[in-house]
Write a protein that holds these residues in place. Structure first.
Motif, PDB file in Angstrom:
ATOM      1  N   GLN A  69       0.822  -1.207   0.000  1.00 46.24           N
ATOM      2  CA  GLN A  69       0.000   0.000   0.000  1.00 46.24           C
ATOM      3  C   GLN A  69       0.857   1.258   0.000  1.00 46.24           C
ATOM      4  OE1 GLN A  69      -3.800  -0.366   2.426  1.00 46.24           O
ATOM      5  NE2 GLN A  69      -2.423  -1.694   3.543  1.00 46.24           N
ATOM      6  N   GLY A  75      -9.749   4.148   6.375  1.00 45.64           N
ATOM      7  CA  GLY A  75      -8.759   3.719   5.388  1.00 45.64           C
ATOM      8  C   GLY A  75      -8.790   2.247   5.042  1.00 45.64           C
ATOM      9  N   VAL A 110     -15.104   8.160  -0.169  1.00 45.27           N
ATOM     10  CA  VAL A 110     -16.244   7.713  -0.983  1.00 45.27           C
ATOM     11  C   VAL A 110     -17.137   6.833  -0.108  1.00 45.27           C
ATOM     12  CG1 VAL A 110     -14.958   7.757  -3.162  1.00 45.27           C
ATOM     13  CG2 VAL A 110     -14.968   5.673  -1.768  1.00 45.27           C
ATOM     14  N   GLU A 120      -4.332  17.578   0.916  1.00 45.00           N
ATOM     15  CA  GLU A 120      -3.717  17.756   2.231  1.00 45.00           C
ATOM     16  C   GLU A 120      -2.251  17.359   2.115  1.00 45.00           C
ATOM     17  OE1 GLU A 120      -6.072  14.882   4.383  1.00 45.00           O
ATOM     18  OE2 GLU A 120      -4.953  13.222   3.505  1.00 45.00           O
ATOM     19  N   ASP A 177      -8.835  13.677   8.246  1.00 45.30           N
ATOM     20  CA  ASP A 177      -8.845  12.674   9.317  1.00 45.30           C
ATOM     21  C   ASP A 177      -8.260  13.274  10.602  1.00 45.30           C
ATOM     22  OD1 ASP A 177      -9.779  10.132   7.981  1.00 45.30           O
ATOM     23  OD2 ASP A 177      -8.040  10.498   6.728  1.00 45.30           O
ATOM     24  N   TYR A 194      -7.676  -1.272  -7.899  1.00 42.40           N
ATOM     25  CA  TYR A 194      -6.859  -1.186  -6.702  1.00 42.40           C
ATOM     26  C   TYR A 194      -7.643  -1.708  -5.507  1.00 42.40           C
ATOM     27  CZ  TYR A 194      -3.526   0.678  -3.331  1.00 42.40           C
ATOM     28  OH  TYR A 194      -2.607   0.795  -2.325  1.00 42.40           O
ATOM     29  N   GLY A 208     -11.323  -1.822  -4.538  1.00 40.62           N
ATOM     30  CA  GLY A 208     -11.931  -1.135  -5.668  1.00 40.62           C
ATOM     31  C   GLY A 208     -12.724   0.109  -5.283  1.00 40.62           C
ATOM     32  N   THR A 265     -12.605 -17.076   0.733  1.00 42.31           N
ATOM     33  CA  THR A 265     -11.259 -17.268   1.302  1.00 42.31           C
ATOM     34  C   THR A 265     -11.302 -17.753   2.749  1.00 42.31           C
ATOM     35  OG1 THR A 265     -11.270 -14.893   1.670  1.00 42.31           O
ATOM     36  CG2 THR A 265      -9.998 -15.697  -0.215  1.00 42.31           C
TER      37      THR A 265
END
Ligand SMILES: Nc1nc2c(c(=O)[nH]1)N[C@H]1C(S)=C(S)[C@@H](COP(=O)(O)OP(=O)(O)OC[C@H]3O[C@@H](n4cnc5c(=O)[nH]c(N)nc54)[C@H](O)[C@@H]3O)O[C@H]1N2
Ligand SMILES: Nc1nc2c(c(=O)[nH]1)N[C@H]1C(S)=C(S)[C@@H](COP(=O)(O)OP(=O)(O)OC[C@H]3O[C@@H](n4cnc5c(=O)[nH]c(N)nc54)[C@H](O)[C@@H]3O)O[C@H]1N2
Ligand code: SF4
Ligand SMILES: [Mo]
Length: 698
Positions: A332, A399, A428, A448, A475, A594, A597, A673
């Protein structure tokens, strides 16, 4: 704030490509090249190039949302913050601080990750904090700490790759996951070096290799042991290096000798001649590297697997020397920094340990609290998600989008729904945010400033390039406002540089020492590699520490300076195929999407390139199923059932199917999984589980 062109870095992966952002006269921003940044020299993948699409308020949350009569409805900031603080306070009074869960992400800047860890321990007083990095590189981190005494994904810069003799790239599909980094491997081959790729699929990366080994998923540990066996049998051991720089060889050697090449061939499906060729290519040049990524790491034996690859490096003297070593390709954007500054369950800033009394004293001193008030280590990510609605009654999430990305996702979704209270900060409305009681719209990346630490251990400054849309807050502002409402007025600044100044002090003297790094330096340099102490130590040292691009050249970070061999042996996957579930499922990524998504599925160009989930399978498996290209295929595991179109390719092992995990809904790979956890790293087994395939009749 808006200048002609602002140099910064990509919001997505750990390569942290340099880019420049220029505001357009028509509104919006354009990504422009920034060729001076040495890692990508201006090259970007499609995700980086299209990242400004996410700044558009068309896809953004721009107002807080509060659940009323079952529906999320717009609300004011004060109302939303009061509600969160009120609920967290109430739950803490009724059930104690450990009923308050916190979940962070490796995409958060260092400043946010640091503040989130401090917020959990100081404001909430909870031990129940962890983050999505647990699902990412935690096995490599655990393996690195065991062997080298320190975890920095790459102990050398990427620019060393072209100059080594051989790289074994284990379970990494860089061509899709870090495309600009492919250049380093191409240059390696142009310089006469060899690239060996280990992947059950013939990926775009494997296509570039001199040798492609396609083991059965979940058998990398046996593979590495078989290679070490051959190294010993062929007399290719570096006795001097072992004597001078390592400990524990005899036990590791004995364990490897039990793994005969023929036995390893049976387990892995990699032939003995291929094993021999690998050893030859790896041992003949002066220097060589092993790089791992999620393939071998996301297994219930990921830590031992990493240990086995490190043993191979140590036995051949390929560590702690120029152009040689073991490294992990962290994933990441701030996957590296995000694991150093305290959002992990067992950790304090500077990569200190929460159960180390000296570390507690140091960090408590910086925070101005009593060391005894700091809670102890909490649960790991999956265990925390699994405890939701039971001991853990509320979750503050920042996050991550676990409804799509967590293992056994239907169960995790059910746990999230069973919470007394869920608050999510996001840019989002992710699938997880859609379940929340309160959603807070936050600023991101270009809106930011903040620092990230790339997969190289290079600390970078992302600069603010545009003003955030009306209505969103950062944040840091959220944590400041919540802390104040929960009675902690001081210690939660909203200015990222002020947070970084505190982080410097908190990290000083720790393994990940940032104390010599400042925003000013980062603005002038192409990043600074940690450790970078403020006090350079030796009296002939330069007044400013230059940072540490290359680690372990003189000594490893263990107490005696020696790297430690770990004695490891092969073991089966947590779930092996049987009559009912005869096929192996593995999961991973595609170029244009990513992670969960949440961001990239909102970018038209990326959706056009990768519109939805699929099941990659071998023609023989497809024929047995009677499935043609594009036909819906059901994949069923002990956790659930997913359906996605068939993508038929001879590039995958006939005993294995592959699904990318970027989508929610019917084609969600994580419905299937297995949350079996590595005993040390607590990494779930994303890369192996047993499934059966069913044809879907319309
Ligand atoms: N396009 C894109 N890029 C990304 C991301 C993304 O979501 N999309 N995410 C970023 C993040 S957070 C991460 S962690 C990195 C991940 O980067 P990678 O590790 O490169 O990504 P994956 O696709 O998860 O896994 C890599 C390869 O492992 C193989 N594999 C599966 N099972 C096994 C096994 O048992 N053994 C071995 N040796 N290989 C196996 C898969 O076939 C796959 O090709 O990518 C980063 N970059
Ligand atoms: N089956 C399978 N599952 C996997 C994997 C796999 O290989 N196979 N890989 C695992 C790995 S390696 C990873 S890293 C995880 C990742 O999976 P997730 O943890 O779900 O990661 P993202 O999708 O990146 O989610 C990040 C969220 O944070 C939001 N966001 C972005 N920037 C900010 C910010 O500054 N502040 C706040 N508050 N929010 C922000 C984004 O909009 C998004 O909703 O998935 C794991 N899951
Ligand atoms: S490779 Fe990673 S950092 Fe570079 S542009 Fe693509 S997503 Fe961004
Ligand atoms: Mo990751």
């Amino acid at each position: 704030m808006e200048t002609a062109s602002t140099p910064t870095h990509c919001p997505y992966c750990a390569l942290q490509c340099g880019m420049a952002l220029s505001p357009l006269p028509t509104g919006g921003v354009e990504v422009t090249e920034r060729t001076s940044f040495p890692v990508n020299r201006g090259a970007l993948c499609g995700k980086g190039r299209t990242a400004p699409a996410l700044l558009s308020s068309r896809v953004r949350l721009t107002t807080p949302l509060v659940r009323r009569n079952g529906e999320l409805a717009p609300a004011g900031w004060d109302e939303a913050l009061d509600l969160i603080a009120g609920e967290l306070g109430r739950i803490r009074t009724e059930h104690g601080p450990d009923a308050l869960g916190v979940f962070g992400g490796g995409g958060l800047t260092n400043e946010k990750a640091y503040t989130l860890g401090k917020f959990a321990r100081v404001v909430l007083g909870t031990s129940q904090i962890d983050y999505n990095g647990r699902f990412c590189m935690s096995s490599a981190a655990a393996g690195g700490i065991k062997a080298f005494g320190l975890d920095r994904g790459l102990p050398f810069p990427l620019e060393d790759i072209p100059r080594t003799g051989c790289v074994i790239l284990v379970g990494s599909n860089v061509a899709e996951t870090m495309p600009p980094a492919l250049r380093f491997f191409r240059e390696l081959r142009e310089n006469g070096g060899t690239l060996i790729v280990v992947d059950p699929r013939r990926t775009r990366t494997a296509e570039q290799a001199d040798l492609h080994l396609a083991p059965r998923p979940g058998t990398d540990l046996a593979l590495a042991l078989g290679l070490l066996h051959l190294v010993v049998a062929d007399g290719r051991v570096d006795e001097d290096f072992i004597r001078d720089r390592t400990s524990g060889w005899e036990d590791a050697r004995a364990a490897a000798m039990a793994h005969w090449p023929e036995y390893v061939e049976r387990i892995t499906g990699v032939s003995v001649p291929q094993l021999r060729e690998t050893v030859r290519l790896f041992c003949e040049p002066e220097a060589a590297m092993v790089l791992t990524a999620r393939g071998p790491e996301q297994q219930a034996k990921g830590t031992d697997t990493v240990g086995a690859w490190i043993n191979l490096c140590l036995a051949t003297g390929r560590a702690g020397r120029p152009l040689s070593g073991y490294g992990c390709l962290t994933g990441q954007g701030n996957g590296q920094g995000g694991r150093e500054h305290g959002q992990k369950a067992d950790q304090l800033p500077g990569y200190r340990k929460l159960d180390d009394p000296a570390a507690r004293r140091h960090v408590a001193g910086v925070w101005g609290v009593d060391p005894a008030s700091l809670p102890g280590p909490g649960r790991s990510a999956y265990e925390l998600l699994d405890a939701l609605g039971r001991d853990v009654r509320s979750l503050l999430l920042m996050g991550s989008n676990p409804v799509v990305s967590a293992p056994r996702a239907a169960h995790v979704e059910e746990r999230l729904r069973s919470l007394d209270f869920l608050a999510v900060c996001d840019v989002v409305l992710s699938e997880t945010a859609a379940l929340a009681d309160v959603v807070l719209p936050v600023t991101q990346w270009a809106e930011e400033s903040g620092t990230t630490t790339s997969l190289e251990g290079r600390v970078l400054l992302r600069r603010q390039a545009v003003s955030p849309p009306e209505g969103v807050r950062s944040d840091l502002e959220v944590m400041h406002a919540l802390a104040a409402r929960l009675g902690v007025e001081k210690g939660f600044p909203t200015d990222p540089e002020e947070v970084f100044e505190e982080l410097r002090r908190a990290s000083a003297g720790g393994p990940a020492d940032y104390s010599g790094i400042t925003y000013r330096r980062l603005a002038e340099e192409d990043g600074v590699f940690w450790p970078c102490p403020a006090d350079p130590g030796a009296c002939d040292a330069p007044p400013v520490h230059p940072g540490t691009p290359r680690l372990f050249l003189d000594r490893f970070a263990t107490p005696d300076g020696r790297a430690r061999f770990v004695p490891v042996s092969h073991r089966a996957a947590a779930e092996e195929p049987d009559a009912e579930y005869p096929v192996l499922l593995t999961t991973g990524r595609v170029l244009a999407q990513y992670q969960s998504g949440a961001q990239t599925r909102r970018v038209d160009e990326l959706n056009a390139a990768a519109p939805g989930p699929f099941v990659e399978l071998h023609p023989r498996l497809a024929a047995r199923l009677g499935a043609a290209e594009g036909d819906p295929v059901a994949v069923v595991s002990r956790r659930g059932r997913a359906v996605a179109p068939a993508r038929i390719t001879a590039g995958i092992r006939p005993d294995t199917v592959f699904m990318p995990f970027h989508w929610p809904g019917e084609g969600r790979a994580n419905t299937l999984t297995n949350p079996a956890l590595d005993p040390t790293s607590r990494m779930p087994e994303f890369k192996v589980c047993a499934v059966r395939l069913e044809a879907v009749t319309a």
